[in-house]
Design an enzyme around this catalytic site. Structure first.
Site, mmCIF file in Angstrom:
data_model
loop_
_atom_site.group_PDB
_atom_site.id
_atom_site.type_symbol
_atom_site.label_atom_id
_atom_site.label_comp_id
_atom_site.label_asym_id
_atom_site.label_seq_id
_atom_site.Cartn_x
_atom_site.Cartn_y
_atom_site.Cartn_z
ATOM 1 N N CYS A 68 -14.758 -10.807 -29.743
ATOM 2 C CA CYS A 68 -15.890 -11.433 -29.044
ATOM 3 C C CYS A 68 -15.609 -12.898 -28.737
ATOM 4 O O CYS A 68 -16.040 -13.438 -27.716
ATOM 5 C CB CYS A 68 -17.162 -11.291 -29.869
ATOM 6 N N HIS A 224 -20.495 -13.606 -35.335
ATOM 7 C CA HIS A 224 -20.473 -13.029 -33.993
ATOM 8 C C HIS A 224 -20.729 -14.137 -32.969
ATOM 9 O O HIS A 224 -21.527 -15.046 -33.210
ATOM 10 C CB HIS A 224 -21.541 -11.942 -33.878
ATOM 11 N N ASN A 249 -24.662 -10.942 -25.066
ATOM 12 C CA ASN A 249 -23.974 -10.366 -26.214
ATOM 13 C C ASN A 249 -22.764 -9.579 -25.712
ATOM 14 O O ASN A 249 -22.927 -8.618 -24.955
ATOM 15 C CB ASN A 249 -24.934 -9.438 -26.968
#
Length: 645
Positions: A68, A224, A249
């Protein structure tokens, strides 16, 4: 879907197999390797293209790899056409072109230079679908190709499993990146950060991270990273102003169930037209969050500096272009110059650099550690097996710091300087791969000392200065001019400070020869002073001559006479380096009391011409520095905890 044409490029250095997916050992990705196939884009979809027509459809989705941090950082390429063409050079033959070959070129900024990475377009798939990163527009392939090149740079895809957004942003821009922590900031600075983000949203990549979720509010997960895609003002029905941030996201699905989530109850406070406008603007994986919720739920923000053109950046604080850049490489070597932090008496042993500033300037000084997977250009990349060996030896970055002193160069004394508080410096030694200091400095000379927290910690670094005004950066002369015989054993527990004097013996002028000849007194005489706290003096004479043409050289040290009218040669030398030797360099450590002295260098025979240098190294007791340097925490990895379904 058309089959790929025969004879397409196949990358021999990064094969379509397990070795390019995972490194040694059993890992979460290992179990899937046998199910992964490698397909070219025209085998995946009907009409592959590099970029979508709608910029918003270029948003990245992460897939089953925990990168990510890289997917979020890749959004920076949407902020600058010049940067996009730097990382993904133009005029590449894609699937729509007649000259398509299946070969693509990407570039990353690694440790001070742009590195070219060449790949083929075979991409890992599960069930004929990309299993790693992809775009909202699944027929756009710029992100999967960029991810593959980045994986090759690191050795394999799995090497991207965890990392930092800030590191990927540096690799993609070659510039400056700042991290703002909400946890240590007071309310006024938080407000300033939000205001700054609102001003920068069109010109910078802005990412936010959750390092640990609040108890009972784990919708966002932890470790994250997310991308901030927009910041807008809104109004309630009664005219109250709101500031909403649109967050993406990279999992590709919304994970926020807060008051302003996609089905949150706060939208009722807005007029329906207003709320519909906001909700109609979100893509898959996006959600809106109000400013106060954002500050409460997210732990930090990462912001890249705007790119004006290749390797030119703009300050996010003043808007000034940082038009001047200088950089220099260095190393900390055990037993030589790995002096540790200011907590140790060996701190002065660290590498030292002169920074000369010609006009008052906004400055950014960066200290970068060599990445563990730093490679050469594509043409000189090592084979896949070597890459995996390198990836398997990845280590945590060392804790480093940087300090700056303003000095008067002509009256510079290292020991006195470092005993004073630095003009600027890192608040604690940190494990960042690249740290930077922001300051405004006045014209003149500045001493820069990069250091590790612990003494004798080895590593390579790049010191880089970006400035709004002209600058020069160079290595401090003390380190590079010390005589070769001066060892680390000589240098403790005191500190050696070295002065260099240059001279020349000229025939029929001052090449007087040794004391055996009446012309001896014509030789050059170099004056120096021994202070009261000096323990010993090392004198080194170096002739600048070819080794096979060396003269026999030596020197004598005399106490300077109190009366200027007296000749120093009427007395015996208080120290001598004889007999004369046919060597490039001769030296002697002398125990001298405080006072004024003369060094007389000579060749054995008169009228032998040669240039020479004399190094006078004085060893003094080192006073302890009144400092309590702090050690920062090891950076937490921003990653995905489990495989995404």
């Amino acid at each position: 879907m058309a089959p790929p044409a025969a004879g397409l490029y196949v990358d021999p250095e990064f094969p379509a197999g397990v070795s390019s997916l995972v490194g040694p050992g059993d890992t979460p990705l290992s179990a899937l390797c046998e199910r992964i196939t490698w397909l070219r884009p025209q085998e995946i979809c009907e009409t592959p293209h590099l970029f979508p027509e709608d910029r918003r459809r270029a948003l990245g989705k992460q897939g089953i790899l925990g990168d990510c941090w890289f997917v979020c950082a890749a959004s920076v390429l949407q902020t600058s056409p010049s940067l996009l063409h730097q990382v993904l050079p133009g005029n590449q033959c894609t699937w729509e072109h007649k000259g398509y070959t299946g070969r693509f070129v990407c570039q990353f900024w690694r440790f001070g230079r742009w590195v070219q990475v060449i790949i083929d377009d075979r991409l890992p798939c599960l069930g004929r679908k990309l299993c790693f990163s992809h775009c909202q527009d699944q027929e756009a392939f710029w992100l999967p190709l960029l991810e593959k090149a980045y994986a090759k740079l690191h050795g394999c895809y799995e090497a991207l499993w965890a990392g930092q957004v800030v590191d990927a942003l540096v690799d993609l821009t070659g510039g400056l990146v700042e991290r703002w922590s909400f946890e240590v900031a007071d309310e006024s600075f938080r407000e300033e950060m939000i205001t700054r983000m609102l001003e920068l949203k069109e010109r910078c990549a802005i990412s936010c991270s959750v390092l640990h979720s609040r108890e009972g509010a784990g919708d966002l997960g932890q470790f994250h990273a997310f991308t901030i895609t927009d910041i807008q003002h809104g109004f309630t029905k009664d005219g109250q102003s709101l500031l909403l941030l649109r967050v993406h996201n990279p999992w590709g699905r919304s994970c926020w169930e807060g008051s302003w989530g996609n089905s949150g109850d706060k939208w009722a406070l807005m007029d329906q037209t207003e709320s519909s406008r906001f909700l109609s603007e979100i893509q898959d994986g996006e959600f809106w969050v109000e400013k106060d919720e954002f500050l409460r739920e997210f732990n930090e923000v990462t912001v890249s500096f705007p790119v004006i053109e290749k390797d030119r950046f703009q300050s996010i604080w003043t808007g000034s272009p940082l038009s001047y850049t200088q950089q220099i490489y260095g190393s900390w070597i055990k037993g030589r110059n790995a002096g540790g932090s200011r907590n140790t008496t060996s701190f002065p042993d660290n590498p030292k650099f002169w920074l000369r500033i010609k006009e008052k300037s906004e400055m950014y000084l960066t200290l970068m550690q060599r990445p563990s997977s730093e490679l050469g250009a594509s043409s000189s990349m090592r084979c896949s097996r070597q890459l995996h060996c390198e990836a398997s030896k990845r280590t945590t970055p060392i804790a480093v710091g940087l300090h700056i002193w303003k000095v008067e160069k002509r009256r510079f004394n290292l020991q006195k300087t470092i005993l004073t508080p630095p003009l600027a410096g890192t608040s604690s030694h940190c494990y960042d791969r690249q740290l930077h200091l922001r300051c405004e400095l006045s014209p003149g000379y500045h001493l820069l000392i990069p250091s590790t927290f612990l003494r004798d910690t080895e590593g390579d670094f790049l010191l880089r200065v970006l400035s709004s005004g002209p600058i020069t950066l160079r290595l401090h002369e003390i380190n590079c001019n010390q005589p070769a015989e001066m060892t680390s054993k000589d240098a403790t527990p005191g500190v050696w400070e070295t002065l260099e004097f240059k001279g020349e013996w000229k025939k029929s002028n001052n090449a007087g020869g040794s004391r055996n000849f009446p012309s001896y007194h014509f030789n050059p005489a170099i004056s120096f002073c021994v202070s009261t706290n000096c323990q010993s003096v090392k004198v080194t004479l170096r002739q600048h001559n070819q080794e096979n043409l060396c003269h026999a050289i030596g020197f004598h040290v005399y106490l300077a006479p109190a009366d200027d009218g007296l000749s120093p040669f009427s007395q015996e030398p208080c120290a001598s380096c004889i007999p004369h030797s046919h060597s490039l360099e001769v030296s002697k450590i002398c125990n001298l009391s405080s006072g004024q002295y003369l060094i007389v260098p000579s060749t054995y025979l008169p009228d032998q011409e040669c240039k020479f240098s004399i190094f006078i190294s004085t060893k003094t007791e080192r006073k302890p520095i009144q400092s309590e340097e702090m050690l920062g925490q090891i950076l937490k990895e921003v990653s995905v905890i489990s495989l995404m379904k």
